[in-house]
Design an enzyme around this catalytic site. Structure first.
Site, PDB file in Angstrom:
ATOM      1  CD  GLU A 164      55.389  36.657  45.130  1.00 56.38           C
ATOM      2  OE1 GLU A 164      56.015  36.851  44.239  1.00 56.38           O
ATOM      3  OE2 GLU A 164      54.963  36.976  46.185  1.00 56.38           O
ATOM      4  CD  GLU A 170      56.762  34.821  49.778  1.00 60.33           C
ATOM      5  OE1 GLU A 170      57.292  35.923  49.709  1.00 60.33           O
ATOM      6  OE2 GLU A 170      56.776  33.721  49.163  1.00 60.33           O
TER       7      GLU A 170
HETATM    8  O1  AHR Z   1      60.474  36.946  50.149  1.00 57.94           O
HETATM    9  C1  AHR Z   1      61.156  37.228  49.115  1.00 57.94           C
HETATM   10  C2  AHR Z   1      60.205  37.061  47.933  1.00 57.94           C
HETATM   11  O2  AHR Z   1      59.281  37.824  47.957  1.00 57.94           O
HETATM   12  C3  AHR Z   1      59.714  35.701  47.551  1.00 57.94           C
HETATM   13  O3  AHR Z   1      60.732  34.885  47.108  1.00 57.94           O
HETATM   14  C4  AHR Z   1      58.775  35.874  46.707  1.00 57.94           C
HETATM   15  O4  AHR Z   1      57.717  35.061  46.831  1.00 57.94           O
HETATM   16  C5  AHR Z   1      58.197  37.309  46.994  1.00 57.94           C
HETATM   17  O5  AHR Z   1      57.847  38.157  45.727  1.00 57.94           O
END
Ligand code: AHR
Length: 524
Positions: free
Chosen positions: A204, A327
């Site tokens: 991110e 994710e």
């Molecule tokens: O999974 C929780 C968080 O969500 C992670 O650390 C981040 O990459 C995303 O914003």
């Protein structure tokens, strides 16, 4: 026929005649949901890496959930709790992403090597400002991957680390010859270089990973990727930081400017039941409205994957670069009374169906999506396992991942699905979602979800291109309420049972699925 019309005796008689005839045979119920597969026309392999997991240094995801330390009373192997490792092994996890997430961009790998007592204490600024004692570092994590028989996916620090720091980590882990760093690894107990394939360059980077702009990140990516070397026969599979949800400009800029140096670019998408990050909605004690909106939000993954893929197609029509959905999962309000920085939530049958329908979407797009990681494995967000002290339980989502192991590395059989709508509050989603695949032995596996909260569904599957002899080994996951969860007092409330409510006539399989359920069945 409405309930009111049944109050009329004539209508009631007609209804009863139709109903009884229907049961006894002459009037057969037509399945409104039909699916067709051509078993002799598989499309592409569903990479097992779509079934990856993610364990960040966040809350009790690693500390407490996986790691208890060698001296703990909780039975453990080299510090990792046996009960959790044993349960996770059943899921045949193909890869495990670590150490973050946002944490990755403030993690300095040298903090986590050498004698435990000499390791520094840092502050986990993203997740609750708690102490990070670095008990779990590179060697411990790699031991965990051995225990789980899984591949590591290292997410490297670009946000607050240097190119040299990242390059050194690669050398430390993967160089088998003689160098100061490789020798340091040996001094710390690991003689042979590890095999490490998946290497994330930033996480991110548009947000917690450095708040960069796409052009800047694309250049930085090229620089970091240049120095992430392949040593001693190890080949890195480099994953660029992609965007979340619908920011297509980022994908376009990064793929256009740096695509030739990457193996994959990531996409993050979290299901927020209300659609509002400020007030996401509860993970337990909710009604159908929140069940429905959670499922509806989850299905948006299809649009995001399709659109990011379409952009990638312009620059990479051969699909060399994978989309790594590294994710995903449902993100609700934290459990009342929990540390909001720990992202603790319960896990209901709704969440299990978000998992099954999301996996169906990722499988459908598996020509482009070749790696994915649900967030997160233990105690954080949409977890497989919850722990409380020495106790642990398997969540409903765990069971979906268990069912879907049949699709790991199997060939995708494209499905044509005609399904009824499930409507609620003026919105509609499909009632049925499914994946069909063919394994190495020629057996076909089908996973089917009935999303409807209250209606059972009959689904007719026409199987072409094979002579079907048997259908069996059916299993089902369902629940008595839309918000049903497993608790430490009742850990098996949502747990799998045998599924035999189907009939096979020639090459037609008729399945009868209760409301809010997911099934798996084998066809040969
Ligand atoms: O999974 C929780 C968080 O969500 C992670 O650390 C981040 O990459 C995303 O914003």
């Amino acid at each position: 026929m409405t309930v009111n019309s049944l109050e009329n005796p004539v209508m009631r008689t007609i209804f009863l005649v139709v109903f009884v005839l229907g049961l006894s045979g002459p009037v057969s119920l037509q399945a409104q949901n039909t699916m067709t597969i051509n078993a002799d026309q598989p499309r592409n392999k569903i990479s097992r890496h779509i079934y990856g997991q993610f364990s960040e240094h966040l809350g009790t995801g690693v500390y407490g959930g996986l790691w208890v330390g060698k001296d703990s009373d909780i039975p453990n192997t080299d510090g990792f709790r046996n009960d959790v490792v044993e349960a996770l092994k059943e899921l045949e996890i193909p890869n495990l992403r670590w150490p973050g997430g946002c944490f990755a961009d403030e993690y300095h790998w040298r903090d986590g090597i050498g004698p435990q007592e000499d390791r520094p204490t840092r502050i986990n600024t993203h997740w609750g400002m708690v102490e990070e004692k670095n008990e779990v570092g590179t060697h411990e994590f790699m031991r965990l991957t051995e225990l789980l028989d899984t591949e590591p996916y290292i997410s490297a620090n670009v946000g607050s680390g240097t190119v040299q720091e990242m390059a050194s980590w690669v050398e430390y882990m993967t160089y088998n010859g003689t160098s100061t760093l490789a020798n340091l690894r040996r001094e710390n107990g690991q003689e042979k270089a590890w095999e490490v394939k998946f290497w994330g360059i930033g996480n991110e980077s548009w947000g917690c990973g450095g708040n960069m702009q796409a052009d800047y990140y694309a250049d930085l990516y090229r620089r970091y990727a240049t120095f992430a070397k392949d040593y001693s026969g190890n080949e890195l599979y480099k994953i660029a930081s992609g965007f979340s949800d619908d920011n297509y400009d980022w994908t376009e800029t990064v793929v256009k400017n740096a695509g030739r140096m990457m193996d994959a670019i990531s996409l993050h998408y979290y299901t927020i039941p209300t659609g509002n990050w400020g007030q996401k909605g509860p993970s337990m004690n909710f009604e159908e409205e929140m069940y429905f909106s959670g499922l509806r939000q989850g299905l948006k993954m299809d649009e995001y994957v399709s659109r990011h893929s379409a952009i990638m197609d312009q620059y990479d029509p051969e699909k060399r670069i994978a989309l790594a959905v590294d994710e995903w999962g449902i993100w609700t309000d934290p459990l009342p009374g929990s540390n909001p920085g720990f992202l603790q939530q319960q896990n209901s049958i709704r969440d299990a169906l978000i998992a099954s329908t999301t996996l169906d979407i990722l499988n459908k797009h598996s020509d482009r999506v070749r790696i994915a990681n649900i967030a997160q494995t233990v105690n954080v967000l949409q977890a497989m396992i919850l722990t409380e002290g020495p106790e642990m339980l398997k969540t409903p989502t765990y069971h979906v991942f268990d069912f879907y192991t049949v699709h790991h590395d199997a060939m995708l059989l494209p499905l044509h699905i005609e399904t009824e709508d499930y409507s609620h509050g003026g919105e509609s989603i499909p009632s049925i979602s499914a994946t069909a695949s063919k394994d190495k032995t020629g057996a076909v596996h089908l996973t089917v979800t009935n999303l409807h909260a209250t209606e059972d569904k009959e689904v007719s599957l026409n199987i072409r291109g094979m002579d079907v002899e048997t259908a069996g080994e059916g299993r089902i996951l369902t629940a008595d309420a839309v918000d049903a969860v497993n608790t430490f007092d009742n850990p098996d409330r949502v747990s799998p049972g045998p599924f035999d409510n189907y009939t096979l006539e020639g090459n037609q399989l008729i399945l009868r699925l209760p409301s809010k359920s997911v099934i798996v069945i084998r066809i040969e």
